[in-house]
Design a protein around this motif. Structure first.
Motif, PDB file in Angstrom:
ATOM      1  N   LYS A  50      30.181  48.572  36.829  1.00 17.13           N
ATOM      2  CA  LYS A  50      30.223  48.996  35.427  1.00 17.13           C
ATOM      3  C   LYS A  50      28.835  49.082  34.795  1.00 17.13           C
ATOM      4  O   LYS A  50      28.583  49.961  33.980  1.00 17.13           O
ATOM      5  CB  LYS A  50      31.133  48.081  34.617  1.00 17.13           C
ATOM      6  CG  LYS A  50      32.609  48.398  34.838  1.00 17.13           C
ATOM      7  CD  LYS A  50      33.449  47.771  33.756  1.00 17.13           C
ATOM      8  CE  LYS A  50      34.863  48.323  33.812  1.00 17.13           C
ATOM      9  NZ  LYS A  50      35.675  47.815  32.702  1.00 17.13           N
ATOM     10  N   ARG A  54      27.443  52.502  33.301  1.00 17.34           N
ATOM     11  CA  ARG A  54      27.045  52.583  31.893  1.00 17.34           C
ATOM     12  C   ARG A  54      25.600  53.042  31.766  1.00 17.34           C
ATOM     13  O   ARG A  54      25.269  53.832  30.887  1.00 17.34           O
ATOM     14  CB  ARG A  54      27.235  51.241  31.190  1.00 17.34           C
ATOM     15  CG  ARG A  54      27.119  51.377  29.683  1.00 17.34           C
ATOM     16  CD  ARG A  54      27.492  50.092  28.972  1.00 17.34           C
ATOM     17  NE  ARG A  54      27.861  50.289  27.586  1.00 17.34           N
ATOM     18  CZ  ARG A  54      27.077  50.764  26.633  1.00 17.34           C
ATOM     19  NH1 ARG A  54      25.841  51.145  26.914  1.00 17.34           N
ATOM     20  NH2 ARG A  54      27.500  50.891  25.390  1.00 17.34           N
ATOM     21  N   THR A  74      26.543  46.160  29.645  1.00 25.91           N
ATOM     22  CA  THR A  74      27.817  46.727  30.076  1.00 25.91           C
ATOM     23  C   THR A  74      28.963  46.185  29.241  1.00 25.91           C
ATOM     24  O   THR A  74      28.745  45.463  28.265  1.00 25.91           O
ATOM     25  CB  THR A  74      28.056  46.505  31.589  1.00 25.91           C
ATOM     26  OG1 THR A  74      29.167  47.292  31.988  1.00 25.91           O
ATOM     27  CG2 THR A  74      28.276  45.054  31.923  1.00 25.91           C
ATOM     28  N   ASP A  75      30.167  46.526  29.650  1.00 27.42           N
ATOM     29  CA  ASP A  75      31.367  46.184  28.890  1.00 27.42           C
ATOM     30  C   ASP A  75      31.629  44.683  28.838  1.00 27.42           C
ATOM     31  O   ASP A  75      31.459  43.973  29.834  1.00 27.42           O
ATOM     32  CB  ASP A  75      32.584  46.890  29.499  1.00 27.42           C
ATOM     33  CG  ASP A  75      32.389  48.394  29.581  1.00 27.42           C
ATOM     34  OD1 ASP A  75      31.648  48.942  28.744  1.00 27.42           O
ATOM     35  OD2 ASP A  75      32.962  49.016  30.490  1.00 27.42           O
ATOM     36  N   ASP A  77      34.330  43.088  28.919  1.00 31.38           N
ATOM     37  CA  ASP A  77      35.389  42.574  29.797  1.00 31.38           C
ATOM     38  C   ASP A  77      34.890  42.165  31.187  1.00 31.38           C
ATOM     39  O   ASP A  77      35.626  41.582  31.965  1.00 31.38           O
ATOM     40  CB  ASP A  77      36.548  43.569  29.913  1.00 31.38           C
ATOM     41  CG  ASP A  77      36.168  44.878  30.585  1.00 31.38           C
ATOM     42  OD1 ASP A  77      34.983  45.080  30.927  1.00 31.38           O
ATOM     43  OD2 ASP A  77      37.069  45.720  30.765  1.00 31.38           O
ATOM     44  N   ASN A 116      29.898  39.140  25.417  1.00 29.59           N
ATOM     45  CA  ASN A 116      31.325  39.451  25.351  1.00 29.59           C
ATOM     46  C   ASN A 116      31.948  39.225  23.979  1.00 29.59           C
ATOM     47  O   ASN A 116      33.160  39.285  23.837  1.00 29.59           O
ATOM     48  CB  ASN A 116      32.103  38.685  26.428  1.00 29.59           C
ATOM     49  CG  ASN A 116      31.982  37.186  26.275  1.00 29.59           C
ATOM     50  OD1 ASN A 116      31.578  36.692  25.235  1.00 29.59           O
ATOM     51  ND2 ASN A 116      32.333  36.457  27.320  1.00 29.59           N
TER      52      ASN A 116
END
Length: 155
Positions: A50, A54, A74-75, A77, A116
Motif C-alpha cells: 500500500k 500510494r 499510507t492508509d 488501516d 492511524n
C-alpha cells in the motif's frame, strides 16, 4: 480545554531511525521500513504494497532550495502502532515531486509517516513542515550520527 500539539518526537521509534544509509530506490527503502515495522508488530502485511501504491499515485517528494525531502505515508488501516520513520541517505533517492509528478526530486531526508488516527496526518504534516522549512535543522538531521541526536532535533 487546551489542544494537544502533535510533535514528531512523540512518534519516533529507535528501530525506525536509519542514518547515513545507502538505499538506491524507494522500493529498497520501503522494504526496509516495512520489514522492521512488521517485525515489531507495528504494521499489517498490506503496509508495503500500500505504501508503494500510494507513493506511485500521490508522490511525496519536495524540492527545497538546497535539498530534496520526501514524506511518504499510507492508509491508516495498515498501521497497528503509529510511528514516524526518519531516514537519511548518503545519496539522493529519486522520488516523484508532489507538485509535479513528471519531475523527480533527489531526497536525502525521508520521513515515513505511519499514522492511524483521524486528523493526525494533517497535524503531523504541519509539524514536519516546520522542520522542513528550517535549513539549519535539516542540515543537522542530514549530518546526525546517532538516534539520540535525531530525537533531540525533532523535540
Amino acid at each position: 480545554m487546551t489542544e494537544k500539539t502533535v510533535k514528531v518526537s512523540d512518534f519516533l521509534n529507535d528501530k525506525l531511525i536509519f542514518l547515513n544509509q545507502t538505499f538506491k530506490s524507494t522500493d529498497e527503502l520501503f522494504e526496509k521500513v516495512a520489514e522492521v515495522a512488521k517485525n515489531s508488530q507495528m504494521v499489517t502485511e498490506s503496509f508495503l504494497p500500500k505504501i508503494k501504491e500510494r507513493e506511485a499515485t500521490f508522490p511525496t517528494g519536495l524540492e527545497l532550495k538546497d535539498r530534496g525531502v520526501a514524506i511518504p505515508h499510507t492508509d491508516a488501516d495498515t498501521i497497528k502502532s503509529e510511528f514516524v520513520a526518519v531516514i537519511t541517505n548518503q545519496e539522493g533517492i529519486p522520488f516523484k515531486r508532489m507538485d509535479d509528478p513528471n519531475q523527480d526530486v533527489s531526497a536525502k531526508i525521508i520521513f515515513v509517516l505511519a499514522l492511524n488516527q483521524p486528523h493526525a496526518q494533517l497535524e503531523m504534516l504541519q509539524a514536519l513542515m516546520g522542520v522542513i522549512q528550517d535549513t539549519s535543522v535539516l542540515n543537522q538531521i542530514q549530518n546526525a550520527t546517532s538516534v539520540d541526536e535525531i530525537k533531540e532535533l525533532l523535540k
